[in-house]
Scaffold this motif. Sequence first.
Motif, PDB file in Angstrom:
ATOM      1  N   ARG A   1       0.844  -1.193   0.000  1.00 38.68           N
ATOM      2  CA  ARG A   1       0.000   0.000   0.000  1.00 38.68           C
ATOM      3  C   ARG A   1       0.881   1.245   0.000  1.00 38.68           C
ATOM      4  O   ARG A   1       2.089   1.174   0.222  1.00 38.68           O
ATOM      5  CB  ARG A   1      -0.947   0.007   1.209  1.00 38.68           C
ATOM      6  CG  ARG A   1      -1.981  -1.119   1.193  1.00 38.68           C
ATOM      7  CD  ARG A   1      -2.981  -0.929   0.062  1.00 38.68           C
ATOM      8  NE  ARG A   1      -3.985  -1.999   0.016  1.00 38.68           N
ATOM      9  CZ  ARG A   1      -3.957  -3.005  -0.830  1.00 38.68           C
ATOM     10  NH1 ARG A   1      -2.935  -3.106  -1.698  1.00 38.68           N
ATOM     11  NH2 ARG A   1      -4.906  -3.925  -0.832  1.00 38.68           N
ATOM     12  N   LEU A   2       0.255   2.400  -0.229  1.00 38.11           N
ATOM     13  CA  LEU A   2       0.986   3.664  -0.319  1.00 38.11           C
ATOM     14  C   LEU A   2       0.463   4.646   0.722  1.00 38.11           C
ATOM     15  O   LEU A   2      -0.751   4.866   0.830  1.00 38.11           O
ATOM     16  CB  LEU A   2       0.815   4.283  -1.712  1.00 38.11           C
ATOM     17  CG  LEU A   2       1.372   5.709  -1.891  1.00 38.11           C
ATOM     18  CD1 LEU A   2       2.890   5.673  -1.946  1.00 38.11           C
ATOM     19  CD2 LEU A   2       0.814   6.371  -3.141  1.00 38.11           C
ATOM     20  N   LEU A   3       1.371   5.224   1.490  1.00 30.95           N
ATOM     21  CA  LEU A   3       1.075   6.382   2.333  1.00 30.95           C
ATOM     22  C   LEU A   3       1.541   7.614   1.579  1.00 30.95           C
ATOM     23  O   LEU A   3       2.705   7.690   1.175  1.00 30.95           O
ATOM     24  CB  LEU A   3       1.805   6.269   3.671  1.00 30.95           C
ATOM     25  CG  LEU A   3       1.652   7.463   4.617  1.00 30.95           C
ATOM     26  CD1 LEU A   3       0.245   7.526   5.181  1.00 30.95           C
ATOM     27  CD2 LEU A   3       2.680   7.392   5.746  1.00 30.95           C
ATOM     28  N   SER A   4       0.666   8.577   1.385  1.00 27.25           N
ATOM     29  CA  SER A   4       1.000   9.697   0.493  1.00 27.25           C
ATOM     30  C   SER A   4       1.877  10.761   1.149  1.00 27.25           C
ATOM     31  O   SER A   4       2.440  11.597   0.449  1.00 27.25           O
ATOM     32  CB  SER A   4      -0.287  10.353  -0.025  1.00 27.25           C
ATOM     33  OG  SER A   4      -0.959  11.031   1.021  1.00 27.25           O
TER      34      SER A   4
ATOM     35  N   PRO B   1      -3.673   2.703  -3.269  1.00 28.36           N
ATOM     36  CA  PRO B   1      -3.002   1.650  -4.040  1.00 28.36           C
ATOM     37  C   PRO B   1      -1.591   2.101  -4.416  1.00 28.36           C
ATOM     38  O   PRO B   1      -1.366   3.274  -4.726  1.00 28.36           O
ATOM     39  CB  PRO B   1      -3.885   1.506  -5.294  1.00 28.36           C
ATOM     40  CG  PRO B   1      -5.200   2.094  -4.909  1.00 28.36           C
ATOM     41  CD  PRO B   1      -4.903   3.184  -3.919  1.00 28.36           C
ATOM     42  N   ARG B   2      -0.669   1.168  -4.379  1.00 29.60           N
ATOM     43  CA  ARG B   2       0.705   1.501  -4.753  1.00 29.60           C
ATOM     44  C   ARG B   2       0.837   1.457  -6.272  1.00 29.60           C
ATOM     45  O   ARG B   2       0.526   0.443  -6.892  1.00 29.60           O
ATOM     46  CB  ARG B   2       1.681   0.508  -4.118  1.00 29.60           C
ATOM     47  CG  ARG B   2       3.130   0.695  -4.544  1.00 29.60           C
ATOM     48  CD  ARG B   2       4.059  -0.092  -3.665  1.00 29.60           C
ATOM     49  NE  ARG B   2       4.005   0.426  -2.305  1.00 29.60           N
ATOM     50  CZ  ARG B   2       4.621   1.537  -1.889  1.00 29.60           C
ATOM     51  NH1 ARG B   2       5.331   2.250  -2.762  1.00 29.60           N
ATOM     52  NH2 ARG B   2       4.527   1.955  -0.661  1.00 29.60           N
ATOM     53  N   PRO B   3       1.284   2.564  -6.904  1.00 28.93           N
ATOM     54  CA  PRO B   3       1.484   2.549  -8.353  1.00 28.93           C
ATOM     55  C   PRO B   3       2.472   1.456  -8.765  1.00 28.93           C
ATOM     56  O   PRO B   3       3.541   1.318  -8.166  1.00 28.93           O
ATOM     57  CB  PRO B   3       2.051   3.942  -8.647  1.00 28.93           C
ATOM     58  CG  PRO B   3       1.608   4.791  -7.505  1.00 28.93           C
ATOM     59  CD  PRO B   3       1.595   3.880  -6.317  1.00 28.93           C
ATOM     60  N   ARG B   4       2.096   0.671  -9.746  1.00 24.00           N
ATOM     61  CA  ARG B   4       2.983  -0.400 -10.215  1.00 24.00           C
ATOM     62  C   ARG B   4       4.147   0.150 -11.037  1.00 24.00           C
ATOM     63  O   ARG B   4       5.203  -0.483 -11.149  1.00 24.00           O
ATOM     64  CB  ARG B   4       2.187  -1.391 -11.057  1.00 24.00           C
ATOM     65  CG  ARG B   4       1.027  -2.044 -10.326  1.00 24.00           C
ATOM     66  CD  ARG B   4       1.539  -2.881  -9.164  1.00 24.00           C
ATOM     67  NE  ARG B   4       0.440  -3.480  -8.421  1.00 24.00           N
ATOM     68  CZ  ARG B   4       0.460  -3.683  -7.118  1.00 24.00           C
ATOM     69  NH1 ARG B   4       1.509  -3.302  -6.411  1.00 24.00           N
ATOM     70  NH2 ARG B   4      -0.558  -4.256  -6.506  1.00 24.00           N
TER      71      ARG B   4
ATOM     72  N   GLY C   1      -2.794  13.408 -16.806  1.00 27.51           N
ATOM     73  CA  GLY C   1      -4.021  13.256 -16.036  1.00 27.51           C
ATOM     74  C   GLY C   1      -3.759  13.012 -14.563  1.00 27.51           C
ATOM     75  O   GLY C   1      -2.848  13.598 -13.963  1.00 27.51           O
ATOM     76  N   ASP C   2      -4.522  12.092 -13.967  1.00 32.17           N
ATOM     77  CA  ASP C   2      -4.396  11.803 -12.540  1.00 32.17           C
ATOM     78  C   ASP C   2      -3.138  11.022 -12.203  1.00 32.17           C
ATOM     79  O   ASP C   2      -2.844  10.802 -11.021  1.00 32.17           O
ATOM     80  CB  ASP C   2      -5.622  11.030 -12.043  1.00 32.17           C
ATOM     81  CG  ASP C   2      -6.878  11.884 -12.030  1.00 32.17           C
ATOM     82  OD1 ASP C   2      -6.731  13.123 -11.989  1.00 32.17           O
ATOM     83  OD2 ASP C   2      -7.983  11.322 -12.066  1.00 32.17           O
ATOM     84  N   ASN C   3      -2.383  10.584 -13.206  1.00 39.25           N
ATOM     85  CA  ASN C   3      -1.117   9.907 -12.928  1.00 39.25           C
ATOM     86  C   ASN C   3      -0.033  10.874 -12.463  1.00 39.25           C
ATOM     87  O   ASN C   3       0.990  10.456 -11.929  1.00 39.25           O
ATOM     88  CB  ASN C   3      -0.618   9.167 -14.174  1.00 39.25           C
ATOM     89  CG  ASN C   3      -1.384   7.886 -14.428  1.00 39.25           C
ATOM     90  OD1 ASN C   3      -2.074   7.380 -13.544  1.00 39.25           O
ATOM     91  ND2 ASN C   3      -1.274   7.358 -15.635  1.00 39.25           N
TER      92      ASN C   3
ATOM     93  N   SER D   1      -0.988   2.311 -12.688  1.00 41.61           N
ATOM     94  CA  SER D   1      -1.060   0.851 -12.681  1.00 41.61           C
ATOM     95  C   SER D   1      -0.390   0.234 -13.904  1.00 41.61           C
ATOM     96  O   SER D   1      -0.024  -0.938 -13.902  1.00 41.61           O
ATOM     97  CB  SER D   1      -2.525   0.398 -12.622  1.00 41.61           C
ATOM     98  OG  SER D   1      -3.257   0.931 -13.720  1.00 41.61           O
ATOM     99  N   GLY D   2      -0.233   1.032 -14.962  1.00 43.14           N
ATOM    100  CA  GLY D   2       0.448   0.572 -16.164  1.00 43.14           C
ATOM    101  C   GLY D   2       1.657   1.424 -16.467  1.00 43.14           C
ATOM    102  O   GLY D   2       1.920   2.424 -15.784  1.00 43.14           O
TER     103      GLY D   2
END
Length: 477
Positions: free
Chosen positions: A132-135, A220-223, A250-252, A293-294
Amino acid sequence: MNQGTSREAVLDHLRELLGAVGVLVGPQAERYGIDTRETFGARPVAVVRPESTEQVAAVVRVCAQAGLPMVAQGGNTSLSGGSVPRSENSCIVLSLSRMNRVLAVDPLRFTVTAEAGCVIQSIHAAVEAVDRLLSLEWGAIGSASLGGAISTNAGGLNVLRYGNTREQVLGLEVVLADGTIWNGLRSLRKDASGYDLKHMFIGAEGTLGIITKAVLRLHPRPRHAQSMFASLPQLHRLPQVFALARDVCGDNLSAFELIHGGMVDRIVDTQSALSFPLTERSPWYILMKVGGSGPVESQLEAFYEAGLRDGFLGEAIATQSVQQENAIWAIRHEMIPFRYLRGRMVKWDASVPLDVIPEFLDQVVRAVGEIDPLAQVIAFGHVGDGNLHMSAWPRCDVDPEVLEQVVMRITAAVDNLIWAFSGSICAEHGVGVENLLRLRGQKSDVEVRLMRALKSTLDPANLLNPGVLLLPGLADE
């Protein structure tokens, strides 16, 4: 006990509660009284170090009965003097450094619960172990504590994508000024059952209660994640460059930083472990991070190609390894001007609308130059959310009284510019002591009256971090 109780009797009572290791006096306590910049602070009566919420509550009750003020302190990384005593032997420092445990990580609820003294980096390690991700992320995560981050509503590098600390807090446990414990450790995303009390304590800098535990939101942790370091030959193109990054990524897009070229030169020329990532120097750079994620490399390529075509960007490099990623961000984390420049620093942690940043900085340089033509102005920061860290460095080879007048004039001139551009002088570092008197120009009488009413209700004796955030009588002066 009562307010006539001697301080030695109070300390004896605190030793009974916490043991000898829980109460520090004399030389052992001195380092807790000075802030990280060694600019603010004074010797405390003592430093108390509770190990549990119940011990915090007991300490608060003892101090409240004796009328002894308290300053809550976590990692003591404040950059505005908000977590140290204001005058000699005036208060107790209540250090939460021994309350440093991650209590629970729930990957299905996407939450983590931790004590207030827990170092942010330790929480990162715990949530990464469950993917998981802590921001929460900034340069001092290896020493900054959770309670301090919440108490200042800390920002950092990922605000653009995830929001400030306030947006990450789902629940709090707080010890109130009379020693009452409020347990609001809820992990609900929705609760419309009345006032959302946790928000009173987020950003309150320990003036309304002492945060002891918190439930934080995880993500979610970015892959896939990559960063780009690119030269920005013309500062006035910054808004278009940011808009392009948002349009393409975008949101990435999770971080978008403006980097001062002169500071980069000083850092890489001084720190042998760091190297300049490009072949040519520039007055400004941007540093951005994209994650998803990609794969995200095509987004960075599209952004750079469009920026180069439109004449917005110069040379750039996209990271291809973890080592490269760490090396580039190490330059950003080293953006600490007082480590590299001599003399008197006049500091701002400002926020202004992103689209006016170039014009704003131009006017700041002109205003400072009119007061002291030899002064340097340094600016950088999280411009994706409009946050600029600025400092002016006036001539130091002048009479101290003259220098003080120059500092006052520069401070007032830049503060007025910030407000003229509909900005704030306190973006993410808190009010503390440094910005307190300057708030006269930013807060309306209505805001001050409401803040004072809240303070007098929750801390009528003004024992929690007095002299910080809210100046008594501010609206009447």
